[in-house]
Write a protein that holds these residues in place. Structure first.
Motif, PDB file in Angstrom:
ATOM      1  N   PHE A  45      -4.314   2.064   4.933  1.00  0.00           N
ATOM      2  CA  PHE A  45      -4.204   0.608   4.893  1.00  0.00           C
ATOM      3  C   PHE A  45      -3.924   0.085   3.491  1.00  0.00           C
ATOM      4  N   ALA A  46      -4.401   0.771   2.465  1.00  0.00           N
ATOM      5  CA  ALA A  46      -4.050   0.376   1.098  1.00  0.00           C
ATOM      6  C   ALA A  46      -2.570   0.661   0.832  1.00  0.00           C
ATOM      7  N   ALA A  47      -2.048   1.762   1.379  1.00  0.00           N
ATOM      8  CA  ALA A  47      -0.616   2.068   1.222  1.00  0.00           C
ATOM      9  C   ALA A  47       0.237   1.040   1.974  1.00  0.00           C
ATOM     10  N   ILE A  48      -0.201   0.623   3.149  1.00  0.00           N
ATOM     11  CA  ILE A  48       0.511  -0.438   3.880  1.00  0.00           C
ATOM     12  C   ILE A  48       0.489  -1.722   3.059  1.00  0.00           C
ATOM     13  N   GLY A  49      -0.666  -2.051   2.483  1.00  0.00           N
ATOM     14  CA  GLY A  49      -0.770  -3.233   1.620  1.00  0.00           C
ATOM     15  C   GLY A  49       0.154  -3.136   0.418  1.00  0.00           C
ATOM     16  N   ALA A  50       0.254  -1.942  -0.175  1.00  0.00           N
ATOM     17  CA  ALA A  50       1.167  -1.748  -1.308  1.00  0.00           C
ATOM     18  C   ALA A  50       2.613  -1.954  -0.864  1.00  0.00           C
ATOM     19  N   GLY A  51       2.964  -1.444   0.310  1.00  0.00           N
ATOM     20  CA  GLY A  51       4.315  -1.650   0.839  1.00  0.00           C
ATOM     21  C   GLY A  51       4.626  -3.118   1.064  1.00  0.00           C
ATOM     22  N   LEU A  52       3.647  -3.855   1.591  1.00  0.00           N
ATOM     23  CA  LEU A  52       3.832  -5.298   1.785  1.00  0.00           C
ATOM     24  C   LEU A  52       3.997  -6.006   0.440  1.00  0.00           C
ATOM     25  N   SER A  53       3.247  -5.553  -0.562  1.00  0.00           N
ATOM     26  CA  SER A  53       3.366  -6.134  -1.908  1.00  0.00           C
ATOM     27  C   SER A  53       4.747  -5.875  -2.491  1.00  0.00           C
ATOM     28  N   PHE A  82      -6.581  -6.013   2.691  1.00  0.00           N
ATOM     29  CA  PHE A  82      -7.767  -5.955   1.834  1.00  0.00           C
ATOM     30  C   PHE A  82      -9.041  -6.003   2.671  1.00  0.00           C
ATOM     31  N   PHE A  83      -9.044  -6.815   3.724  1.00  0.00           N
ATOM     32  CA  PHE A  83     -10.212  -6.923   4.583  1.00  0.00           C
ATOM     33  C   PHE A  83     -10.483  -5.604   5.312  1.00  0.00           C
ATOM     34  N   ILE A  84      -9.431  -4.989   5.848  1.00  0.00           N
ATOM     35  CA  ILE A  84      -9.593  -3.701   6.542  1.00  0.00           C
ATOM     36  C   ILE A  84     -10.083  -2.627   5.564  1.00  0.00           C
ATOM     37  N   VAL A  85      -9.512  -2.602   4.355  1.00  0.00           N
ATOM     38  CA  VAL A  85      -9.954  -1.642   3.340  1.00  0.00           C
ATOM     39  C   VAL A  85     -11.432  -1.875   3.015  1.00  0.00           C
ATOM     40  N   ALA A  86     -11.833  -3.131   2.874  1.00  0.00           N
ATOM     41  CA  ALA A  86     -13.233  -3.446   2.561  1.00  0.00           C
ATOM     42  C   ALA A  86     -14.165  -2.974   3.674  1.00  0.00           C
ATOM     43  N   ILE A  87     -13.774  -3.199   4.919  1.00  0.00           N
ATOM     44  CA  ILE A  87     -14.608  -2.755   6.044  1.00  0.00           C
ATOM     45  C   ILE A  87     -14.709  -1.232   6.068  1.00  0.00           C
ATOM     46  N   PRO A 100      -0.719 -19.865   1.103  1.00  0.00           N
ATOM     47  CA  PRO A 100      -0.299 -18.469   1.265  1.00  0.00           C
ATOM     48  C   PRO A 100       0.879 -18.352   2.231  1.00  0.00           C
ATOM     49  N   CYS A 101       1.801 -17.476   1.899  1.00  0.00           N
ATOM     50  CA  CYS A 101       2.940 -17.201   2.776  1.00  0.00           C
ATOM     51  C   CYS A 101       2.533 -16.120   3.785  1.00  0.00           C
ATOM     52  N   PRO A 102       3.385 -15.816   4.761  1.00  0.00           N
ATOM     53  CA  PRO A 102       3.030 -14.783   5.743  1.00  0.00           C
ATOM     54  C   PRO A 102       2.720 -13.413   5.131  1.00  0.00           C
ATOM     55  N   LEU A 103       3.453 -12.988   4.112  1.00  0.00           N
ATOM     56  CA  LEU A 103       3.154 -11.699   3.480  1.00  0.00           C
ATOM     57  C   LEU A 103       1.808 -11.732   2.765  1.00  0.00           C
ATOM     58  N   PRO A 140       1.701 -11.051  -5.809  1.00  0.00           N
ATOM     59  CA  PRO A 140       1.978  -9.754  -5.177  1.00  0.00           C
ATOM     60  C   PRO A 140       2.053  -8.601  -6.179  1.00  0.00           C
ATOM     61  N   GLY A 141       2.385  -8.879  -7.420  1.00  0.00           N
ATOM     62  CA  GLY A 141       2.357  -7.837  -8.450  1.00  0.00           C
ATOM     63  C   GLY A 141       0.936  -7.342  -8.679  1.00  0.00           C
ATOM     64  N   TRP A 142      -0.015  -8.278  -8.738  1.00  0.00           N
ATOM     65  CA  TRP A 142      -1.410  -7.889  -8.922  1.00  0.00           C
ATOM     66  C   TRP A 142      -1.968  -7.213  -7.677  1.00  0.00           C
ATOM     67  N   THR A 143      -1.533  -7.656  -6.489  1.00  0.00           N
ATOM     68  CA  THR A 143      -2.018  -6.968  -5.289  1.00  0.00           C
ATOM     69  C   THR A 143      -1.459  -5.545  -5.227  1.00  0.00           C
ATOM     70  N   LEU A 144      -0.239  -5.350  -5.709  1.00  0.00           N
ATOM     71  CA  LEU A 144       0.321  -3.998  -5.771  1.00  0.00           C
ATOM     72  C   LEU A 144      -0.511  -3.115  -6.702  1.00  0.00           C
ATOM     73  N   VAL A 145      -0.896  -3.661  -7.845  1.00  0.00           N
ATOM     74  CA  VAL A 145      -1.760  -2.915  -8.773  1.00  0.00           C
ATOM     75  C   VAL A 145      -3.075  -2.547  -8.078  1.00  0.00           C
ATOM     76  N   ALA A 146      -3.671  -3.505  -7.363  1.00  0.00           N
ATOM     77  CA  ALA A 146      -4.953  -3.248  -6.699  1.00  0.00           C
ATOM     78  C   ALA A 146      -4.809  -2.214  -5.584  1.00  0.00           C
ATOM     79  N   PHE A 147      -3.804  -2.391  -4.726  1.00  0.00           N
ATOM     80  CA  PHE A 147      -3.620  -1.435  -3.628  1.00  0.00           C
ATOM     81  C   PHE A 147      -3.309  -0.035  -4.150  1.00  0.00           C
ATOM     82  N   THR A 148      -2.475   0.055  -5.167  1.00  0.00           N
ATOM     83  CA  THR A 148      -2.137   1.355  -5.748  1.00  0.00           C
ATOM     84  C   THR A 148      -3.375   2.004  -6.360  1.00  0.00           C
ATOM     85  N   SER A 149      -4.185   1.222  -7.030  1.00  0.00           N
ATOM     86  CA  SER A 149      -5.429   1.742  -7.611  1.00  0.00           C
ATOM     87  C   SER A 149      -6.367   2.271  -6.527  1.00  0.00           C
ATOM     88  N   ILE A 150      -6.438   1.560  -5.413  1.00  0.00           N
ATOM     89  CA  ILE A 150      -7.288   2.005  -4.299  1.00  0.00           C
ATOM     90  C   ILE A 150      -6.778   3.317  -3.732  1.00  0.00           C
TER      91      ILE A 150
END
Length: 164
Positions: A74-82, A47-52, A36-39, A139-149
């Protein structure tokens, strides 16, 4: 069926989904050998914060007014990172930021401010596309997941605003 569709059940689903996606990320890292890279690491943290937050919301009915915006934020921040990650993957090789040493070395040597800046801005290895599924990279799939959340929680906040 109407009694099944509740804020609690939505948030349980979001928590299970987020933890499942973390499980997939760890499988890709340890079983498939994808480093995994830093992003990617920051997206995992989101994802961990959203889960908690989703788990706490499911367990703590009175605090849902706090947990909904927390999950959305936090899901929006994750989407931005994606999105940043996808941008780096779209760059030509010669325009990528410099590669840095591994995170474990950086934590030993660099000040935490530089580590955080490197993680958020991404490094050269963030531009690598190591895996795709149906034409989308990780990151495309994580964007889909974060946006869905985010969308699911906006629907929750509108539809169930009168529900305790």
């Amino acid at each position: 069926m109407r009694h099944f569709i509740t804020v609690r059940n939505f948030h349980l689903l979001i928590a299970v989904t987020s933890l499942s996606l973390l499980g997939v990320a760890f499988y890709m890292e340890y079983a498939m050998g994808l480093e995994p890279c830093p992003l990617c690491m920051l997206q995992r943290i989101m994802f961990f914060i959203v889960a908690i937050a989703a788990t706490l919301s499911a367990l703590h009915k009175a605090g849902r007014k706090f947990y909904l915006p927390t999950i959305i934020t936090f899901a929006a921040i994750g989407a931005g990172l994606s999105i940043r990650h996808l941008y780096l993957q779209s760059l030509p090789f010669d325009e990528l930021p410099a590669c840095l040493p591994g995170l474990s070395y950086m934590f030993e040597v660099f000040p935490w401010q530089e580590i955080m800046q490197a993680m958020v801005m991404g490094t050269g290895e963030c531009g690598d596309t190591l895996w795709t599924f149906l034409g989308l990279s990780i990151p495309g799939w994580t964007l889909v997941a974060f946006t869905s959340i985010v969308v699911a929680n906006l629907v929750i906040s509108i539809k169930f605003s009168n529900q305790n």
